[in-house]
Design a protein around this motif. Structure first.
Motif, mmCIF file in Angstrom:
data_model
loop_
_atom_site.group_PDB
_atom_site.id
_atom_site.type_symbol
_atom_site.label_atom_id
_atom_site.label_comp_id
_atom_site.label_asym_id
_atom_site.label_seq_id
_atom_site.Cartn_x
_atom_site.Cartn_y
_atom_site.Cartn_z
ATOM 1 N N CYS A 209 0.990 -1.064 0.035
ATOM 2 C CA CYS A 209 0.043 0.007 0.049
ATOM 3 C C CYS A 209 0.850 1.294 -0.065
ATOM 4 O O CYS A 209 1.708 1.348 0.581
ATOM 5 C CB CYS A 209 -0.868 0.053 1.325
ATOM 6 N N LEU A 230 -5.066 4.610 6.922
ATOM 7 C CA LEU A 230 -6.628 4.518 6.987
ATOM 8 C C LEU A 230 -7.060 3.485 8.145
ATOM 9 O O LEU A 230 -8.064 3.478 8.436
ATOM 10 C CB LEU A 230 -7.387 4.258 5.720
ATOM 11 N N ALA A 238 -7.217 -4.025 5.645
ATOM 12 C CA ALA A 238 -6.024 -4.575 4.448
ATOM 13 C C ALA A 238 -5.106 -5.289 5.361
ATOM 14 O O ALA A 238 -4.329 -6.188 4.945
ATOM 15 C CB ALA A 238 -5.523 -3.700 3.807
HETATM 16 S S1 SF4 Z 1 -3.557 -0.196 7.057
HETATM 17 FE FE1 SF4 Z 1 -4.548 0.199 5.063
HETATM 18 S S2 SF4 Z 1 -4.076 2.376 4.801
HETATM 19 FE FE2 SF4 Z 1 -2.932 1.711 6.167
HETATM 20 S S3 SF4 Z 1 -0.856 1.109 5.131
HETATM 21 FE FE3 SF4 Z 1 -2.324 -0.789 5.466
HETATM 22 S S4 SF4 Z 1 -3.443 -0.896 3.618
HETATM 23 FE FE4 SF4 Z 1 -2.588 1.088 3.749
#
Ligand code: SF4
Ligand code: SF4
Lengths: 336, 480
Positions: A209, A230, A238
């Protein structure tokens, strides 16, 4: 055309048609060319085939009667078993029979049965809330084994239902699964615990990401369209959802988190039962869903540590919608 | 008189069954069935308000942006919120890209393959058309699918992914665009324009958009390559303007709203008088006398959806929406004529709503969208926000009205304690493919099929297929 190659019958149940729309995005030369490359014949597909009405029903009948070999039965969309087990919420037009019936009739004829999308795999959105149509996946309802075909179902080649989960799945996941089946290259050991092909399910959507630097420092976005991670406030799952979403382009270069909104774990059984998708559920200020393989205490300790070390640039950008603090010194200028 | 059933009806979006009463080789009455019901309105009831943004788009994979836009607009109406201006421009761009992709998919993948069918073998144009448009194997697909995928790269940049994105929010869109991305968007739009100019029109978009009458179109067509001209030639040969005639009023909610007037105007138009009336959405009612639904108040702001599979008079999961008591036809033809596009107005005045005019309107609209997208992307103010933070309001009701590719789409929402108390959806194909109402008045397709000659082919009649597909139906939206 029917006698050689890898024959696929593609049906749609309680679907939105989105998996087909995704498949049509595949490949530089177009999906049909990609199918041809791997010798895949679409015996019939509701959205793209010429054969209509009686001609299409003849294809179903020929398969059911054993006159036409079926290498893969693909279902897009959930199996609507209601009302009262009749399947009447989803009749296959012109046949007087429900899709539920047709699936039970055709699946035993197929070398492989493939669920394209989270609906066919696990029930998907039609199975959400009160599940008014008794929707189910082919071999799962949510995380529960069973579904329309039953826990013990194995296709003629001995595989359980292959679940190309995702809502919609990436075009590549669909095509690569069909190609691997056509080449005889996909074995039971290539599937994860929910029947998902490991080539994409052995990754987390979090991997790669573009917000990973923000994640490392727990520099979080507080409102939609901000650039930070996020996970802390905006619902990103994710770190718990399988998928190579951030390692391969969606639509030429996007992904959910790249688009500025959370991963809602659409590849996971039960994603439709979530609530408040773009908000992080918390207990005592700590997100309830944490990375799968990390002890909670460690996560909390590391988060506190990394927050205290967040570079000013990263902190400033996390809550801005445009880059407000570029890397210092223009980046990488060599010393003379 | 004999009755035949046509289905499965393929190369439409979703499930459709058509029953035809045939006398003397022609349709005397038609009954249109949506045989799939998933229950989205029931699923949304009781959910947190903003979950509509996740679930409602999943009604449809071919117009998920439209569904998102309607849900966001309905929630926005409850909040009384103004979105960020950039967000409106970005959402309009993404929406136009989806609608243009839909028009392409419809023309090339759903509609034209019928003319490559064997029974047209004797026609002078057959060889060329079969070579180009045969389902899955025609030469056109190698050009169209890559062009469609390239166009949808707009979604990757503006909305993360397609279908089913969460980028479309009441306050705007979730991704702020930078200068490099503006250039990438402009490059994609330029590629789309070039595809239209090379492959679809064989002319500049300016020249196509300047066509202002039936004569101008005929003159332009002669001797021209390009798939639009190919269609016009065979449409004349097969007299496609004489089949699928509709007499229902045409309706548009107005498309691509911003702070100023929408790009395409809203209104209702009586096709017999060519008079435009203002649209009063307060007169919309859904009749369920022939739907497998329990009856109740018909106004979408008040009604509920409760299936009743045993209902004796029911023959479809689709309700029958009516505007001031009348069925209406929606779609690109309605949008373009209500917006006053001179070519479409002239064609409609001469031959009315029919298979040919519906398809022409769709392609002309596609050309207009390519232009509009470029204007919107150039209008982004890159230093300003794309999304406002909404002030949540937990009580109240709102309506979100947009135009999907196939026509007018409305979401009616009512919130109570920030939960969804009521969610009602009327989709374009619910209008076009509605069943009969309590007074026995058939829906627009049911009317348009009457008189269609099926010859000896009966259920396989290609004329029936042309008529049905000319509406570009989406059945998954219809009964949702
Ligand atoms: S938690 Fe979600 S927004 Fe944060 S780095 Fe991982 S995929 Fe990206
Ligand atoms: S990022 Fe998450 S929600 Fe988005 S497609 Fe991947 S798994 Fe699904």
């Amino acid at each position: 055309m029917h006698s050689s190659g890898f024959n696929v019958l593609w049906l749609q149940g309680g679907s939105c048609g989105g998996c087909t729309m995704a498949a049509l995005e595949h490949g530089a030369g177009g999906w049909f060319a990609a199918l041809e490359t791997f010798g895949i014949n679409l015996l019939w597909h509701p959205s793209v085939s010429e054969a209509t009405a009686g001609d299409a029903i003849a294809v179903f009948d020929d398969i059911a009667g054993g006159r036409l070999p079926l290498h893969a039965l693909v279902l897009e969309g959930s199996v609507l078993r209601g009302p009262n087990g009749t399947g009447r919420f989803n009749m296959v037009a012109g046949t007087g029979r429900s899709l539920f019936d047709w699936i039970k009739l055709l699946a035993p004829r197929a070398d492989y049965v493939v669920a394209v999308g989270s609906c066919a795999a696990f029930g998907g959105v039609p199975a959400a809330s009160t599940n008014p149509t008794d929707a189910s996946g082919l071999q799962y309802l949510d995380t529960e084994l069973g579904g329309a075909l039953g826990a013990g179902f194995r296709s003629r080649r001995g595989l359980p239902v292959v679940n190309v989960a995702g809502c919609a799945p990436h075009p590549g996941w669909i095509m690569e699964t069909l190609a691997a089946l056509a080449l005889g290259d996909l074995a039971a050991s290539d599937l994860d615990m929910y029947g998902r092909p490991k080539f994409y399910a052995d990754h987390l959507a979090h991997h790669g990401c573009a917000r990973n630097e923000f994640y490392e420092f727990k520099a979080s976005a507080e409102a939609l369209s901000e650039r930070g991670c996020l996970m802390e406030h905006l619902g990103c799952k994710a770190t718990q959802a399988v998928g190579d979403c951030n390692q391969r382009a969606w639509n030429g270069g996007g992904s959910c988190t790249h688009g500025g909104f959370a991963c809602i774990a659409c590849t996971s059984p039960g994603f439709e039962s979530g609530r408040n998708y773009l908000e992080t559920a918390k207990l005592a200020g700590i997100p309830v869903g944490l990375p799968l393989d990390m002890p909670k205490a460690w996560f909390v300790a590391l988060a506190a540590l990394s927050k205290s070390a967040t570079p000013r640039r990263v902190r400033a950008n996390a809550t801005a919608d445009h880059i407000v603090a570029p890397p210092a010194g223009g980046g990488g200028r060599r010393k003379p | 008189m004999r009755r035949i059933t046509v289905g499965p009806f393929n190369r439409v979006e979703g499930d459709l069954e058509v029953k035809l009463d045939i006398d003397d080789g022609a349709v005397v009455s038609a009954q249109v069935t949506a045989p799939l019901y998933r229950g989205f309105e029931q699923i949304l009831e009781g959910r947190p308000a903003l979950d509509a943004l996740t679930l409602a788009p999943r009604i449809c994979g071919i117009c998920s942006v439209s569904q998102s836009m309607a849900a966001a607009a309905a929630l926005r109406a409850v909040e009384g919120l103004a979105p960020a201006e950039n967000g409106t421009l970005a959402a309009n761009t993404a929406h136009a890209a989806e609608n243009a992709a839909d028009h392409l998919t419809h023309f090339y993948i759903f509609f034209m393959p019928d003319f490559a069918r064997d029974l047209y073998r004797e026609r002078s144009w057959y060889g060329l058309i079969a070579e180009r448009f045969t389902a899955m194997h025609g030469a056109c697909v190698a050009e169209v699918l890559p062009a469609r995928a390239r166009l949808l790269e707009i979604m990757g940049i503006l909305a993360g992914k397609w279908p089913h994105s969460l980028a479309f929010q009441p306050g705007g869109t979730t991704r702020a665009i930078d200068l490099g991305e503006r250039m990438r968007l402009l490059a994609i739009i330029a590629d789309f324009r070039s595809f239209l100019e090379r492959v679809v029109f064989d002319d500049t978009l300016e020249a196509v958009l300047a066509l202002d009458s039936a004569e101008a179109l005929d003159r332009w067509r002669d001797g021209r390559g390009g798939d639009f001209a190919r269609f016009l030639t065979l449409a004349d040969d097969l007299a496609l303007d004489s089949i699928g005639r509709g007499s229902a009023p045409l309706m548009s909610y107005g498309a691509y709203h911003g702070n100023a007037a929408p790009l395409f105007a809203a209104g209702v138009l009586d096709v017999t008088t060519m008079m435009r009336e203002t649209l009063d959405i307060g007169t919309i009612v859904e009749d369920v006398s022939h739907a497998w639904m329990q009856s109740g108040p018909g106004a979408p702001a008040l009604s509920e959806t409760r299936p009743d599979p045993e209902k004796p008079d029911g023959y479809s999961w689709s309700k029958a929406p009516r505007l001031a008591g009348r069925p209406v036809e929606v779609g690109a033809l309605a949008r373009q004529v209500i917006d006053g596009h001179p070519l479409i107005v002239d064609l409609l005045r001469r031959t009315g709503a029919n298979v040919k005019t519906r398809v022409i309107a769709r392609l002309i609209e596609t050309a207009r969208l390519a232009d509009a997208m470029e204007t919107w992307v150039k209008a982004f103010r890159l230093r300003e926000p794309f999304c406002h933070r909404p002030a949540r309001r937990a009580e109240g009701a709102g309506v979100g009205l947009v135009e999907a590719a196939r026509g007018s789409l409305g979401h009616w929402i009512e919130l109570s304690g920030d939960r969804i108390r009521r969610y009602q959806i009327i989709a374009p194909t619910t209008w076009n493919f509605s069943p009969r109402d309590a007074s026995g008045v058939p829906g627009p397709l049911e009317q348009a099929l009457v008189g269609t000659s099926v010859g000896a082919e009966g259920a396989a009649s290609v004329a029936v297929q042309h008529v049905v597909r000319s509406f570009d139906p989406c059945m998954v939206c219809t009964a949702h």
